[in-house]
Scaffold this active site. Sequence first.
Site, PDB file in Angstrom:
ATOM      1  N   SER A 248      -5.676  29.840  87.685  1.00  0.00           N
ATOM      2  CA  SER A 248      -7.541  30.126  87.614  1.00  0.00           C
ATOM      3  C   SER A 248      -8.110  29.045  88.148  1.00  0.00           C
ATOM      4  CB  SER A 248      -7.609  30.674  85.836  1.00  0.00           C
ATOM      5  OG  SER A 248      -9.416  30.952  86.373  1.00  0.00           O
ATOM      6  N   HIS A 249      -9.337  28.650  86.820  1.00  0.00           N
ATOM      7  CA  HIS A 249      -9.513  27.486  87.243  1.00  0.00           C
ATOM      8  C   HIS A 249      -9.621  26.148  87.729  1.00  0.00           C
ATOM      9  CE1 HIS A 249      -9.449  27.511  83.160  1.00  0.00           C
ATOM     10  NE2 HIS A 249     -10.043  26.771  82.797  1.00  0.00           N
ATOM     11  N   ASP A 430     -14.329  30.887  91.048  1.00  0.00           N
ATOM     12  CA  ASP A 430     -13.508  30.323  90.866  1.00  0.00           C
ATOM     13  C   ASP A 430     -11.615  30.069  91.476  1.00  0.00           C
ATOM     14  OD1 ASP A 430     -12.149  32.647  89.284  1.00  0.00           O
ATOM     15  OD2 ASP A 430     -11.528  31.318  87.916  1.00  0.00           O
ATOM     16  N   ASP A 432      -8.984  32.051  91.275  1.00  0.00           N
ATOM     17  CA  ASP A 432      -8.838  33.533  91.272  1.00  0.00           C
ATOM     18  C   ASP A 432      -9.696  34.665  91.284  1.00  0.00           C
ATOM     19  OD1 ASP A 432      -9.113  32.175  88.567  1.00  0.00           O
ATOM     20  OD2 ASP A 432      -7.781  34.474  88.300  1.00  0.00           O
ATOM     21  N   ASP A 434     -12.660  35.117  88.941  1.00  0.00           N
ATOM     22  CA  ASP A 434     -12.249  36.393  87.606  1.00  0.00           C
ATOM     23  C   ASP A 434     -13.746  35.469  87.308  1.00  0.00           C
ATOM     24  OD1 ASP A 434     -11.018  34.192  87.294  1.00  0.00           O
ATOM     25  OD2 ASP A 434      -9.862  34.891  85.490  1.00  0.00           O
ATOM     26  N   ARG A 435     -14.613  34.296  87.267  1.00  0.00           N
ATOM     27  CA  ARG A 435     -15.311  33.883  86.897  1.00  0.00           C
ATOM     28  C   ARG A 435     -16.566  33.607  87.918  1.00  0.00           C
ATOM     29  NH1 ARG A 435     -12.827  29.360  82.315  1.00  0.00           N
ATOM     30  NH2 ARG A 435     -11.264  30.479  82.124  1.00  0.00           N
ATOM     31  N   LYS A 539     -12.079  39.983  84.000  1.00  0.00           N
ATOM     32  CA  LYS A 539     -13.170  39.816  84.680  1.00  0.00           C
ATOM     33  C   LYS A 539     -13.749  39.702  85.342  1.00  0.00           C
ATOM     34  CE  LYS A 539     -11.951  35.624  82.785  1.00  0.00           C
ATOM     35  NZ  LYS A 539     -11.026  35.358  82.301  1.00  0.00           N
TER      36      LYS A 539
END
Length: 713
Positions: A248-249, A430, A432, A434-435, A539
């Site tokens: 992710s982030h 981010d 991936d 999703d944010r 998300k």
Amino acid sequence: AVCVPRTRFAPVKKCNDLLLLRSDAYVVTPDSRLVMNPVMAAAPKMGLDSKKYKFVQALEAATELGNPSLINCTALKVDGLVYFTRKNIFVGKVTITNSSSEPKVLPPGTYTNCTINLDAAPGLGALCPKKVATAPIEGQKPGTSGLRKKTAVFMEPNYLANFVQAAFSTIKTMGADVANKTLVVGGDGRYFNPEAIQIIVKMAVANGVTRIWIGKDGILSTPAVSAMIRERGPSYMSPFGGFILTASHNPGGPNEDFGIKYNVENGGPAPEKVTNGIFEATKTISEYMTCPDFPDINLSLAGTTKVESTCGSKVVVVEVVDGVEDHIDLLKTVFDFDAIKGLLDRPDFSFVYDSMHGCQGPYAKACFLEELGQSEDCLLNAEPKDDFNGHHADPNLTYATDLTACMGLDRTGQPVETATPPPSFGAAADGDADRNMICGANFFVTPSDSLAIIADHANVIPFFRDQGGLKAVARSMPTSGAVDRVAKKNNLALFETPTGWKYFGNLMDSKDLFGGVDYTPFICGEESFGTGSNHVREKDGLWAVLAWLSILADYNADPTAPLVTVQEIVEKHWATYGRNYYCRYDYEGVDKAAATEMMAAMTGATEANTGRSMGPYTIATADVFEYLDPVDGSVAKNQGIRFLMEDGSRIVFRLSGTAGSGATVRMYLEAYESDVSKTKQVTADVMGELVAFALELSEIQKYCGVEGPTVIT
């Protein structure tokens, strides 16, 4: 106790019994009893090789092409490992032998009173599974978003393979139809992503998967994987789940972080019963399955690879797909792209979108350049890099420095001068995708305010308006209560959940999967820059950006009127609902044992801290957040320590489950202000005394030895 008579079940002690039971030798009566097929005089004598078929998993692999017919069989003896198909019909006494070192598939046909030797028969070739000895590796418990560790750890022998095998073993035990449905595989493009995909593909084939979809170049955003699982292809190809390779982030690169998570057939993160099963399997694993001769897949070229077994009994299809198109097509059914284009084409409107060298770049290009006709200069850092170009792909005020410099913001969200006027709208994604982070010119929108404002304006988005309007909203416990006030005014169902998108997914699927209340259309979000709806079960950063552009388009529908800005929309929201001043302190990379000790000390002092005061604040309740899921009845405990003040302010502490190494302590602070004249203060000025109280309650400097937070949001 519930007494079940012997007539209600059939005994299964060995794989002999299970194969017999699954064949046509048994039938289910109208009153749901398992009985021997009435056309048979007696059950056949079964003699499966006790070493080759010792465990159920061996029989599952041997019958993935179907169970043979035993209705006319009197005795079946199998020596060696033989795979059957539904086109095998046994009559009378049949013996099958295979003394070779690999499994052999019995060709279709009727076999009557005979002995078949498969030693010289063609085998599975590239599809032949091999067992590789291994041993449990400590620390493979998935967190809220999968398993994350340093990349070097994942590259150690058997580390990734152990987790993947544990996942396959678990989902097959739980009934996933891996032989007939599809597996989705992709990631955010970080270092080790291509190599990990090849490992997973070979293991998937060995575990009985016959159809695999992989994102081109190995890249699929997290929301795109969810969309692909839910939307792509005809129903008979529908995926049973997917592996997402992302941390992710968190930063990427050979010395940074890597991660893997498994999403189930609704497109959402695996629920706890699945992740717990995977973790338990990692603790007892002794071998994993792989097909070492299965060819590597060219991830750079979209297309289909078909690999057939030498014996012709089985075909595996691997398709490298354009996951961008699927996701954009879905978003076009959610939003009014014509209205958004009208906003973007205004001469007094400008915007910039920073993909932070994560996987959002190809999606941003498809959306804003190809679909909405904008120029390339609206996109920043849109080329995916396996190390995010040496940066931390986390869309916040600390790390999204290219965006904040462009938008005229400092690391606290306060305006700073720029050489040229900032764009009207800015956003970041981010690693991936999703944010999201949302900004106006010289103006930062907190994730909690963003969630509340999107929910309050849901009817400008066709997905919600055309379904009769928004029904429910949800937020994670640490997220501010701004959306609560929107829910109350608009008579929406409201849920406060633990951190983790899987809890939102349960609410979205309450009716379809659990036969409960229908809460959709549904909007949800987390203070950690995650926002989304029930269009997918993750998300979705691009969704949040398009939601904001839809709101701006609605306010600016008249092209001759002055532009209504992001700041004006937010300040109008504060004037209507009051303002939830909010910030989060992240203490990254602290010693996990020390952080755990600190949390335990606060947990033990909840009763003593109730009633404690400092400055204007008095603790009305101190507790440890616990969540009873209204959909499936599960209970999530120890989800954060809360200090709820008498005036409605809050302090919350959590240990994050998404760090690749060490621990991250998150401290959340919230103060509500209803006086409109006081809603435009600087957050840091409002929070000073609450911050001091939080530091005194936690004693974080004493326990963790930190002088200050790594990130302030």
